[in-house]
Motif scaffolding. Structure first.
Motif, PDB file in Angstrom:
ATOM      1  N   VAL A 163      -2.702  -5.961 -12.939  1.00 58.58           N
ATOM      2  CA  VAL A 163      -2.798  -5.142 -14.157  1.00 58.58           C
ATOM      3  C   VAL A 163      -4.108  -4.361 -14.140  1.00 58.58           C
ATOM      4  CG1 VAL A 163      -3.013  -5.245 -16.680  1.00 58.58           C
ATOM      5  CG2 VAL A 163      -1.312  -6.663 -15.520  1.00 58.58           C
ATOM      6  N   LEU A 164      -5.185  -5.021 -13.751  1.00 57.04           N
ATOM      7  CA  LEU A 164      -6.481  -4.339 -13.686  1.00 57.04           C
ATOM      8  C   LEU A 164      -6.496  -3.283 -12.576  1.00 57.04           C
ATOM      9  CD1 LEU A 164      -8.866  -7.416 -14.064  1.00 57.04           C
ATOM     10  CD2 LEU A 164      -8.313  -5.708 -15.809  1.00 57.04           C
ATOM     11  N   ALA A 165      -5.919  -3.620 -11.441  1.00 62.41           N
ATOM     12  CA  ALA A 165      -5.966  -2.722 -10.283  1.00 62.41           C
ATOM     13  C   ALA A 165      -5.258  -1.399 -10.539  1.00 62.41           C
ATOM     14  CB  ALA A 165      -5.360  -3.408  -9.058  1.00 62.41           C
ATOM     15  N   VAL A 166      -4.204  -1.400 -11.339  1.00 59.84           N
ATOM     16  CA  VAL A 166      -3.456  -0.162 -11.573  1.00 59.84           C
ATOM     17  C   VAL A 166      -3.847   0.515 -12.888  1.00 59.84           C
ATOM     18  CG1 VAL A 166      -1.486  -0.888 -10.178  1.00 59.84           C
ATOM     19  CG2 VAL A 166      -1.473  -1.344 -12.633  1.00 59.84           C
ATOM     20  N   SER A 167      -4.864  -0.008 -13.547  1.00 61.25           N
ATOM     21  CA  SER A 167      -5.286   0.605 -14.812  1.00 61.25           C
ATOM     22  C   SER A 167      -5.889   1.984 -14.539  1.00 61.25           C
ATOM     23  CB  SER A 167      -6.305  -0.283 -15.522  1.00 61.25           C
ATOM     24  OG  SER A 167      -7.544  -0.260 -14.846  1.00 61.25           O
ATOM     25  N   SER A 222      -7.649  -9.005  -1.151  1.00 60.44           N
ATOM     26  CA  SER A 222      -7.637  -7.786  -0.342  1.00 60.44           C
ATOM     27  C   SER A 222      -6.574  -6.810  -0.840  1.00 60.44           C
ATOM     28  CB  SER A 222      -7.392  -8.153   1.123  1.00 60.44           C
ATOM     29  OG  SER A 222      -7.292  -7.007   1.907  1.00 60.44           O
ATOM     30  N   ARG A 223      -5.385  -7.319  -1.148  1.00 64.67           N
ATOM     31  CA  ARG A 223      -4.308  -6.463  -1.681  1.00 64.67           C
ATOM     32  C   ARG A 223      -4.744  -5.818  -2.998  1.00 64.67           C
ATOM     33  NH1 ARG A 223      -1.181 -10.688  -0.101  1.00 64.67           N
ATOM     34  NH2 ARG A 223      -1.005 -11.557  -2.191  1.00 64.67           N
ATOM     35  N   ILE A 224      -5.384  -6.587  -3.841  1.00 59.21           N
ATOM     36  CA  ILE A 224      -5.822  -6.073  -5.143  1.00 59.21           C
ATOM     37  C   ILE A 224      -6.836  -4.948  -4.954  1.00 59.21           C
ATOM     38  CG2 ILE A 224      -7.085  -6.663  -7.264  1.00 59.21           C
ATOM     39  CD1 ILE A 224      -4.158  -7.717  -7.132  1.00 59.21           C
ATOM     40  N   ALA A 256      -7.558   0.250   3.066  1.00 55.10           N
ATOM     41  CA  ALA A 256      -7.443  -1.006   3.813  1.00 55.10           C
ATOM     42  C   ALA A 256      -8.715  -1.363   4.578  1.00 55.10           C
ATOM     43  CB  ALA A 256      -6.280  -0.910   4.791  1.00 55.10           C
ATOM     44  N   PHE A 257      -9.739  -0.510   4.470  1.00 53.19           N
ATOM     45  CA  PHE A 257     -10.969  -0.692   5.240  1.00 53.19           C
ATOM     46  C   PHE A 257     -11.115  -2.109   5.664  1.00 53.19           C
ATOM     47  CE2 PHE A 257     -12.290  -1.087   0.802  1.00 53.19           C
ATOM     48  CZ  PHE A 257     -13.062  -2.229   0.816  1.00 53.19           C
TER      49      PHE A 257
END
Length: 160
Positions: free
Chosen positions: A79-83, A136-138, A159-160
């Motif tokens: 939820v935070l990552a796509v905000s 890492s995904r987040i 993806a660094f």
């Protein structure tokens, strides 16, 4: 016949859930190393054989606890990552949420400490891999969203 199967399925889910909850309670109370499958089964009100029907061993039960905890944390972090917030605010919230979840989830911390202290490196490696893969995904999602919003340069590889 189908109704009976459904009732059995519901009972199986309820039994597995009860074993799970009792295992978590016992870890919180005594620690992973100080409990046995027999104690978990007794607290759950099932036979040891029934417990083995749902979980291969104590490690399997607690890997399930770990995976469930990681899954719950991932839902919060997604939820935070796509905000639509600024990338710096977003990253700060992600880090604070991870820290907060770690403090609030005593069972996960106890499991992590017990599992990484064990002599079975596969167990510790699997736990670390799952946690690191999730975070890492987040971060990749947050960076990609930041690129869409213009907060992160396009030439940076998420993806660094």
């Amino acid at each position: 016949m189908t109704k009976n199967q459904t009732n059995r399925d519901r009972q199986a889910v309820a039994t597995k859930s009860k074993i799970y909850r009792c295992g978590v309670q016992l870890i919180n109370q005594y620690g992973y190393d100080h409990i046995t499958v027999a104690q978990i089964a007794k607290k759950a009100g099932v036979s040891v054989g029934s417990l083995y029907k749902y979980f291969e061993n104590k490690q399997d039960l607690f890997l399930t606890v770990v995976q469930h905890s990681i899954s719950q944390m991932e839902e919060l972090l997604n939820v935070l990552a796509v905000s639509d917030e600024d990338i710096l605010i977003k990253v700060e919230k992600i880090i604070r949420t991870i820290q907060s979840s770690s403090r609030e989830s005593a069972v996960l911390v106890k499991l992590y400490n017990a599992m990484t202290a064990e002599n079975d490196p596969r167990f510790a490696s699997q736990f670390a891999y799952e946690m690191e893969s999730m975070t890492s995904r987040i971060y990749r999602i947050a960076i990609a969203e930041g690129q869409k919003n213009g907060d992160v340069r396009e030439d940076i590889d998420p993806a660094f």
